[in-house]
Design an enzyme around this catalytic site. Structure first.
Site, PDB file in Angstrom:
ATOM      1  CB  SER A   1      -0.954  -0.034   1.183  1.00  0.00           C
ATOM      2  OG  SER A   1      -1.898   1.000   1.108  1.00  0.00           O
TER       3      SER A   1
ATOM      4  CG  ASP B   1      -5.824   0.897  -0.194  1.00  0.00           C
ATOM      5  OD1 ASP B   1      -4.976   1.816  -0.292  1.00  0.00           O
ATOM      6  OD2 ASP B   1      -5.739   0.001   0.665  1.00  0.00           O
TER       7      ASP B   1
ATOM      8  CG  ASP C   1      -2.838  -0.489  -2.307  1.00  0.00           C
ATOM      9  OD1 ASP C   1      -2.851   0.671  -1.865  1.00  0.00           O
ATOM     10  OD2 ASP C   1      -3.378  -1.442  -1.712  1.00  0.00           O
TER      11      ASP C   1
ATOM     12  CG  ASP D   1      -2.610   4.150  -1.277  1.00  0.00           C
ATOM     13  OD1 ASP D   1      -3.362   4.116  -2.271  1.00  0.00           O
ATOM     14  OD2 ASP D   1      -2.742   3.372  -0.314  1.00  0.00           O
TER      15      ASP D   1
END
Length: 460
Positions: free
Chosen positions: A102, A246, A244, A242
């Protein structure tokens, strides 16, 4: 990783498994987790879709996960490089594993597991931990699973686009600046917004696991290029993701970060007002601002809170209690329940963009939100000291603030008669104890609580 009293290896934090890819989230661990996931999943030949973000250690780790799954008897579908929400979307009706850390630094990596579009719950995580701690048991040689590739990105992007069209108004050339942070949002958010009619200008839109443009975690300090670009250009607003995709951060037309709880309040208000449910519920966390409660209540709904990292459990509990969960969110992370059960920053970008277009700008969406002073502070605390520190803080904070009501279900939360509150909780992913507070005298409250926490860290 720590051994527990019941023989498990404690792997999971509040957002999957994360850590240094050389010392913690190694190929050996990825192999073991893959095998454990296959052997704990129901069915003779469980099916897993797997993907990764753009980190340099991703190819080796996804290969190890794939090998572990296949050796455990699972059928593997390789999705390639994807945002975590795209992997979650692809895991509907089966299971999924995303290799990602992440917003952590490039030296880290991690593993997230999904079942039917939702992150593994605590019971499923404990089953993985128990199996990893035991001797590895592979399937019989003739029962090893197969692996094949599949195309996921176009279907996911089309699904987000279709969902967003049910909210707000057409973008019709609205200029939106998107800072992908060299993460995998680059293969999703700009495409979706352009399909919805926006004029999209991108920053850091090449996927690069070194994150050369800025650190993966979008903060006021790390997205200065986006803030300046929006402030001096013609973009209506800016979006930062960010690593990834999410998480989502919003920058207004003046280049200022819009508080994360204000964004939650805007989306929660929208979903509550447009719901035809008899009992619309928004699920959030103890560190979330009271501004969310204000907007949801005004829209005819109610708010339920659950500990950080447990939105899925909170959604299930609210539904069991008869509520219709229309939205769920932690700061920066949103679950659009009518779309799916996963955290999805790409969907947030699409829906919010159309709400801005419908309102004629971001300001009309913010105007009804009462933005009381709010602060968050991180106090350095080694992981191995967190439990003892929190036990001590649970005694010391009430002594220091005898006029406060105290709750200890989700950390240590102080609530005062004037509506002010403070929360202390350990980070599940970083070596910090977090202090959150909302008050007309927020600096004074934060300083008082932080002094107690810092002295406790020193004493323990």
């Amino acid at each position: 990783m720590d051994d527990t009293d019941d023989g498990r290896v404690e792997l999971f934090g509040t957002a999957g498994i994360r850590g240094d890819a050389v010392e913690t989230v190694t190929p050996q661990l990825a192999l073991a987790v893959g095998t454990a996931a296959a052997t704990t999943a129901p069915g003779d030949t469980p099916e897993f879709v797997v993907s990764r973000d753009g980190r340099e250690t991703g190819p080796a780790l996804i290969a190890a996960v794939t090998a572990g799954l296949a050796a455990g008897g699972a059928r593997v579908i390789r999705g390639g490089v994807l945002p975590t929400p795209a992997l979650a979307y692809a895991s509907r009706g089966r299971r999924g594993i995303q290799v990602t850390a992440s917003h952590n630094p490039p030296s880290d990596n991690g593993i997230k597991l999904f079942a039917d579009g939702r992150e593994y719950d605590s019971d499923a995580e404990r089953a993985i931990e128990t199996r990893v701690a035991a001797d590895t048991e592979y399937a019989a040689w003739a029962e090893w699973g197969s692996a094949e590739s599949a195309t996921v990105r176009p279907d996911y992007r089309a699904a987000v686009e279709a969902f967003a069209r049910d909210h707000g108004a057409p973008l019709d050339g609205t200029t939106v600046a998107v800072d992908c942070g060299n993460g995998v949002a680059a293969v999703a958010t700009p495409h979706v917004l352009r399909a919805l009619g926006a004029h999209v200008v991108t920053l850091n839109a090449n996927v690069d696991g070194h994150f050369p443009g800025r650190p993966s975690k979008p903060t006021p300090e790390t997205v200065t290029d986006l803030r300046e670009f929006v402030a001096t250009g013609d973009a209506a607003f800016g979006i930062a993701h960010d690593g990834d995709a999410d998480r989502i951060v919003i920058v207004d037309g003046d280049g200022d970060i819009v508080h994360e709880d204000t964004i939650v309040a805007i989306l929660a208000d929208h979903y509550t007002r447009t719901s035809d449910a008899a009992d619309p519920v928004v699920v959030t966390t103890p560190n979330a601002s009271g501004r969310i409660d204000d907007r949801v209540t005004a829209a005819g709904g109610r708010v339920e809170r659950v500990q950080l990292g447990a939105l899925h459990e909170g959604i299930a509990a609210a539904r069991d209690d008869g509520g219709d969960v229309v939205f769920a969110a932690e700061p920066w992370k949103h679950i659009h329940t009518a779309f799916g059960g996963w955290i999805d920053g790409v969907a947030s970008a699409a829906v919010l963009s159309r709400l801005v277009a419908d309102a004629g700008g971001l300001a009309p969406l913010r105007d009804p939100v009462t933005e009381r002073p709010y602060r968050k502070v991180s106090v350095d605390c080694p992981d191995e000291k967190k439990a003892a520190v929190m036990d001590a803080v649970a005694d010391r904070l009430p002594d220091a603030h005898p006029d406060a009501d105290v709750e200890t279900e989700y950390g240590v939360r102080l609530a005062f008669a004037d509506g002010s509150w403070a929360l202390v909780r350990p980070s599940g992913t970083e070596p910090y104890v977090r202090v959150y507070a909302e008050s007309s005298d927020v600096d004074e409250l934060v300083d008082a609580v932080t002094d107690v926490v810092a002295s406790t860290v020193s004493d323990v």
